[in-house]
Write a protein that holds these residues in place. Structure first.
Motif, mmCIF file in Angstrom:
data_model
loop_
_atom_site.group_PDB
_atom_site.id
_atom_site.type_symbol
_atom_site.label_atom_id
_atom_site.label_comp_id
_atom_site.label_asym_id
_atom_site.label_seq_id
_atom_site.Cartn_x
_atom_site.Cartn_y
_atom_site.Cartn_z
ATOM 1 N N ASP A 124 -16.319 20.578 -4.576
ATOM 2 C CA ASP A 124 -15.175 21.691 -3.279
ATOM 3 C C ASP A 124 -15.505 20.930 -2.290
ATOM 4 O OD1 ASP A 124 -13.544 22.978 -5.267
ATOM 5 O OD2 ASP A 124 -14.348 23.740 -5.212
ATOM 6 N N LEU A 125 -16.863 20.992 -2.146
ATOM 7 C CA LEU A 125 -17.415 20.414 -0.402
ATOM 8 C C LEU A 125 -17.555 19.349 -0.197
ATOM 9 C CD1 LEU A 125 -20.746 22.205 -1.222
ATOM 10 C CD2 LEU A 125 -18.879 23.320 -0.221
ATOM 11 N N ILE A 126 -16.152 18.550 -1.186
ATOM 12 C CA ILE A 126 -16.386 17.039 -1.062
ATOM 13 C C ILE A 126 -14.870 17.467 0.184
ATOM 14 C CG2 ILE A 126 -15.559 14.992 -1.522
ATOM 15 C CD1 ILE A 126 -18.545 15.797 -1.477
ATOM 16 N N LYS A 127 -14.452 16.135 1.153
ATOM 17 C CA LYS A 127 -13.368 16.532 1.640
ATOM 18 C C LYS A 127 -13.257 15.564 2.103
ATOM 19 C CE LYS A 127 -14.103 21.272 1.973
ATOM 20 N NZ LYS A 127 -13.366 21.725 1.702
ATOM 21 N N ARG A 128 -12.154 15.173 3.053
ATOM 22 C CA ARG A 128 -11.572 13.399 3.986
ATOM 23 C C ARG A 128 -12.582 12.837 4.129
ATOM 24 N NH1 ARG A 128 -7.067 10.275 4.084
ATOM 25 N NH2 ARG A 128 -6.950 9.280 6.198
ATOM 26 N N ARG A 129 -12.712 11.927 4.116
ATOM 27 C CA ARG A 129 -13.839 11.517 5.184
ATOM 28 C C ARG A 129 -15.256 11.378 4.833
ATOM 29 N NH1 ARG A 129 -10.995 8.153 8.337
ATOM 30 N NH2 ARG A 129 -13.204 7.060 9.291
ATOM 31 N N SER A 130 -15.376 11.972 3.245
ATOM 32 C CA SER A 130 -17.031 12.297 3.306
ATOM 33 C C SER A 130 -17.564 11.233 2.423
ATOM 34 C CB SER A 130 -17.002 13.740 1.747
ATOM 35 O OG SER A 130 -17.175 14.485 2.713
ATOM 36 N N LYS A 131 -18.699 10.471 2.717
ATOM 37 C CA LYS A 131 -18.988 9.508 2.198
ATOM 38 C C LYS A 131 -19.300 9.549 0.115
ATOM 39 C CE LYS A 131 -20.994 7.258 6.322
ATOM 40 N NZ LYS A 131 -19.692 6.125 6.319
ATOM 41 N N VAL A 132 -18.660 8.584 0.043
ATOM 42 C CA VAL A 132 -19.092 8.892 -1.983
ATOM 43 C C VAL A 132 -19.326 7.357 -2.553
ATOM 44 C CG1 VAL A 132 -17.658 10.729 -2.031
ATOM 45 C CG2 VAL A 132 -16.443 8.113 -2.000
ATOM 46 N N TYR A 133 -20.491 7.747 -3.293
ATOM 47 C CA TYR A 133 -20.689 6.422 -4.493
ATOM 48 C C TYR A 133 -20.181 6.412 -5.302
ATOM 49 C CZ TYR A 133 -23.609 6.824 0.075
ATOM 50 O OH TYR A 133 -23.894 7.376 1.681
ATOM 51 N N VAL A 134 -19.973 5.424 -5.785
ATOM 52 C CA VAL A 134 -19.135 4.865 -7.263
ATOM 53 C C VAL A 134 -20.265 4.051 -8.278
ATOM 54 C CG1 VAL A 134 -17.452 4.135 -9.023
ATOM 55 C CG2 VAL A 134 -16.928 5.469 -6.520
ATOM 56 N N ALA A 135 -20.834 4.312 -9.154
ATOM 57 C CA ALA A 135 -21.969 3.259 -9.978
ATOM 58 C C ALA A 135 -21.233 3.805 -11.751
ATOM 59 C CB ALA A 135 -22.891 3.842 -10.158
ATOM 60 N N GLY A 136 -22.247 2.309 -11.763
ATOM 61 C CA GLY A 136 -21.416 1.799 -12.663
ATOM 62 C C GLY A 136 -21.394 0.680 -12.937
ATOM 63 N N PHE A 137 -20.972 -0.571 -14.490
ATOM 64 C CA PHE A 137 -21.335 -1.443 -14.928
ATOM 65 C C PHE A 137 -20.223 -2.699 -14.931
ATOM 66 C CE2 PHE A 137 -25.096 0.392 -16.497
ATOM 67 C CZ PHE A 137 -26.236 -0.911 -16.178
#
Length: 396
Positions: A124-137
């Protein structure tokens, strides 16, 4: 070549080469996040591989959260590949979908090794233009012949408050993900998992490589994940304890508060009591019943709104402030979490009669109940002293 994009939650057998804007960086630029993500992310290997996040460790059993579509085919053979490259056979009996309409599942594997479990953050603290990172294989390609860990930068496009039809994908971001990363974590800048990745834009009419027809080229676009605000209550109902961020949850627009208001206006005291319990667990990110750590994460503003709803719809008989007043009438400003204090308080509000505690089925769900009798189900035992003390700091 003109490309037409569609949003797809399925893994495709086509390998995708992504085209980026000049100067754009896809690889995870936050070293701390990258290091954490690599330690909590697993490969769920099969003929249709995906990714997952370690969220629980009990004894020698590890629980992994992933996208349901990664493990939905019970006829496939699945293996969990951990960060140290060890392979563990997945017993399909441990695969449990979180909810029929949500594309999430948990799986388990057994190991005597020590693996890091992810900390779950507050989406809920994540807003538009917040930096996020997606991890996976990402899946194997002609150029990269093994599935290796990857982490991709991006920014949030939207974090909507309502579930999309049938799947729960409400967190939208522009990270250039690849097939095979479904089920991996979406992390905030603190390395906390705030979502599970599972959808990426695919393309129709892709021009395939003439030498290797399994390779197609497409410019990366929007992707989607299921935020923690959706999966945390589902995990709690399944009895899965996870490590949580200490960030408090605010409820913008309070859609669930509206549901509580509706129940209280109707005089549906029992369902309102259960709704209050659900709200309190969600706000505190606590499983089962509140504990001291959970109480400290409660938002004073949200507590005030819940209290106001109970007060105004019960002729001033029910609510947190009524319970706090009852406590102070008995003990003043002493908020000791002792059996002695709780027994006296429970007797005063009608939860204890003739020296015996009443069961939940004996709760009086009517306006004839003693003052301060409700809400009740969200908390039990001497810890009420700590909760009353917290209400005092919130001036409720």
């Amino acid at each position: 070549m003109k490309l037409h994009y569609i949003l797809s939650s399925t893994l495709t057998s086509i390998s995708i080469i992504l085209l980026y804007q000049p100067g754009a960086k896809a690889i995870c630029s936050n070293n701390q996040v990258d290091a954490i993500a690599e330690k909590v992310t697993v490969l769920i290997d099969s003929s249709k591989p995906g990714s997952g996040v370690i969220i629980q460790h009990q004894g020698n059993t590890y629980t992994v959260l992933t996208a349901y579509h990664v493990v939905k085919d019970r006829n496939l053979k699945y293996e969990v590949v951990t960060p140290d490259k060890q392979r563990y056979q997945l017993n399909y009996q441990t695969v449990k979908r979180l909810a029929n309409h949500i594309d999430l599942a948990i799986v388990q594997f057994n190991s005597n090794s020590n693996y890091l479990k992810a900390k779950i953050g507050n989406s809920d603290l994540i807003k538009r233009r917040s930096k996020v990172y997606v991890a996976g294989f990402p899946v194997k390609t002609a150029g990269v012949r093994v599935s290796i860990y990857d982490c991709r930068n991006g920014e949030v496009i939207a974090n909507t408050s309502q579930e999309s039809p049938g799947d729960g994908y409400t967190l939208i971001y522009d990270n250039p993900t690849l097939p095979g990363m479904s089920g991996g974590g979406v992390l905030n800048s603190q390395g906390e998992v705030i979502g599970i990745h599972g959808q990426g834009e695919a393309a129709k009419n892709v021009e395939f490589d003439r030498i290797n027809p399994s390779i197609g080229t497409v410019k990366s676009g929007r992707n989607a994940g299921i935020p923690s605000r959706i999966f945390l209550p589902l995990l709690a109902r399944m009895g899965v304890d996870v490590e949580l961020s200490t960030s408090r949850i605010e409820l913008p627009g309070n859609p669930t508060i509206d549901r509580l208001n509706e129940l209280l206006v109707q005089g549906n005291w029992q369902e309102a009591d259960e709704e209050t319990k659900w709200l309190m667990l969600r706000m505190s990110q606590t499983n089962g019943v509140l504990n001291e750590q959970g109480i400290s994460r409660l938002s004073c503003s949200n507590l005030s709104q819940i209290n106001h709803s109970w007060m105004t719809n019960s002729q001033g008989r029910f609510g947190f402030s009524v319970q706090a007043r009852t406590w102070k009438n008995l003990f003043g400003n002493k908020f000791e979490s002792t059996n002695k204090y709780f027994e006296s308080f429970a007797t005063e509000v009608g939860w204890r009669y003739r020296g015996r505690f009443l069961s939940s089925s004996q709760t009086n769900y009517s306006l004839n109940a003693p003052v301060g009798h409700l809400p009740r189900s969200f908390l039990d035992g001497p810890i009420w002293g700590r909760f009353i003390a917290y209400l005092d700091t919130c001036k409720i």
